[in-house]
Design a protein around this motif. Structure first.
Motif, short mmCIF file in Angstrom:
data_model
loop_
_atom_site.label_atom_id
_atom_site.label_comp_id
_atom_site.label_asym_id
_atom_site.label_seq_id
_atom_site.Cartn_x
_atom_site.Cartn_y
_atom_site.Cartn_z
N ILE A 121 0.54 40.46 6.70
CA ILE A 121 0.50 39.11 7.30
C ILE A 121 1.74 38.32 6.42
O ILE A 121 2.27 37.25 7.14
N ARG A 122 1.92 38.65 5.13
CA ARG A 122 2.87 37.84 4.58
C ARG A 122 4.19 38.08 4.90
O ARG A 122 5.03 37.21 5.12
N VAL A 123 4.74 39.20 5.37
CA VAL A 123 5.82 39.63 6.27
C VAL A 123 6.01 38.73 7.46
O VAL A 123 7.05 38.23 7.50
N LEU A 124 4.73 38.62 8.04
CA LEU A 124 4.83 37.90 9.37
C LEU A 124 5.06 36.24 8.84
O LEU A 124 5.33 35.63 9.94
N GLY A 125 4.68 36.14 7.95
CA GLY A 125 4.94 34.57 7.53
C GLY A 125 3.47 33.83 8.01
O GLY A 125 3.60 32.41 7.99
N PHE A 126 2.34 34.32 7.88
CA PHE A 126 1.07 33.79 8.24
C PHE A 126 0.27 33.68 7.09
O PHE A 126 0.68 33.88 5.86
N VAL A 180 -3.04 36.48 13.01
CA VAL A 180 -3.85 37.06 11.81
C VAL A 180 -5.03 37.85 12.17
O VAL A 180 -5.28 38.97 11.61
N ALA A 181 -6.00 37.32 13.24
CA ALA A 181 -7.14 38.17 13.67
C ALA A 181 -6.70 39.19 14.42
O ALA A 181 -7.23 40.36 14.07
N ALA A 182 -5.49 39.35 15.03
CA ALA A 182 -5.09 40.57 15.89
C ALA A 182 -4.77 41.49 14.88
O ALA A 182 -5.07 42.99 14.98
N VAL A 183 -3.85 41.48 13.93
CA VAL A 183 -3.31 42.37 12.85
C VAL A 183 -4.47 42.79 12.04
O VAL A 183 -4.59 44.20 11.82
#
Length: 302
Positions: A111-116, A251-254
């Motif tokens: 999630i950090r890599v995705l920026g969320f 976030v929920a999807a990942v």
């Protein structure tokens, strides 16, 4: 070199799964060490979060609503669909166990890599992990109609070691070690934690490769099932939380798509049946391909 690996870590996670498939002897040899890697990753992940902020996030109803959907809702859905499609008892048990499994502790890093929102991802991961023992226990009680007994003492011991152990250790370190020392330690080791994540797809896919060597058609079926499971988890998580915003939806999807199947196997072992490890191996490639797709989708949707 390390900075390059970290920058492209999402791609390298998928590559690690392919490498394990191509080198099954090394994958199978590494498998017994995975619980130690899992314990270390869980401790380091929890240690990187401020306990007070994490607790405030954990008490939010939204987090536990998500955890119930993640553990119980998807388990019931997947078991029902499997029975309707005429899956074998062993496969139904394996599918149910995968659906009950909590999120990977690597989810916050992804999630950090995705920026969320990393804190929300960590809260969802912990909540789904805490519900895992209940979900697996219910699954085993329902599916083991042949009289197979669950060793409660052994089950509880594994729960204490692999779920509550990392949480307690992280709490004690935060409580008794000065914050600056913890920060310096994390600053030193955090670049290497991504290497721990690579161990899971590499070490878990070996059993699937053995199935592929014995029966390629059966292995392709398991891969198709694993891909459909990951797709179902990801898509349902995204659209269920889309009304609450794009960020929470991703976030929920990942978190839903990433499944900590090693933890499930560690605490339940052979009770999950002969189909679980091959399915857990088959799910590695789609699991670690999903974050790559999520990163691409996030750029399109934003």
């Amino acid at each position: 070199m390390l900075s390059f690996v970290i920058k492209h870590s999402l791609v390298f996670m998928f590559v690690a799964a392919i490498a394990g498939f191509l080198m099954p002897q090394y994958s199978l040899s590494f498998f017994p060490f995975l619980p130690y890697v899992l314990f270390s990753l869980m401790v380091l992940t929890l240690l990187s979060m401020k306990p007070s902020a994490l607790l405030r996030m954990l008490v939010k109803p939204l987090v536990w609503q998500y955890a119930c959907y993640h553990s119980f809702g998807l388990m019931a859905l997947c078991i029902g669909a499997s029975l309707l499609l005429g899956a074998t008892d062993e496969l139904v048990l394996a599918i149910g166990a995968v659906a009950a499994t909590g999120s990977l502790f690597a989810t916050p890093a992804i999630i950090r890599v995705l920026g969320f929102d990393v804190l929300m991802a960590m809260a969802m991961t912990i909540a789904s992990t805490l519900l895992l023992p209940i979900a697996i226990y219910l699954l085993l009680c329902v599916t083991h109609s042949d009289g197979m007994a669950l060793d409660i003492q052994s089950y509880c011991l594994r729960l204490v070691i692999f779920i509550f152990g990392p949480m307690l250790l992280s709490f004690l370190l935060h409580r008794f070690v000065r914050p600056e020392k913890v920060s310096r330690f994390l600053l030193t080791v955090s670049p290497y934690t991504v290497l721990l994540v690579f161990a899971f797809p590499f070490g878990l896919i070996g059993e699937f490769r053995l199935m592929w060597d014995r029966s390629p058609m059966l292995a392709y079926q398991y891969l198709a099932i694993a891909t459909m499971l990951c797709g179902c988890f990801f898509i349902s998580g995204f659209f269920l939380y889309r009304v609450k915003g794009v960020e929470l939806a991703f976030v929920a999807a990942v978190a839903s798509g990433n499944r900590n199947v090693l933890l499930t196997y560690t605490i339940a072992g052979s009770l999950l049946g002969p189909a679980f490890l091959p399915l857990a191996g088959a799910i590695q490639a789609p699991t670690y391909l999903l974050p790559v797709m999520a990163k691409w989708l996030a750029k399109k949707v934003k």
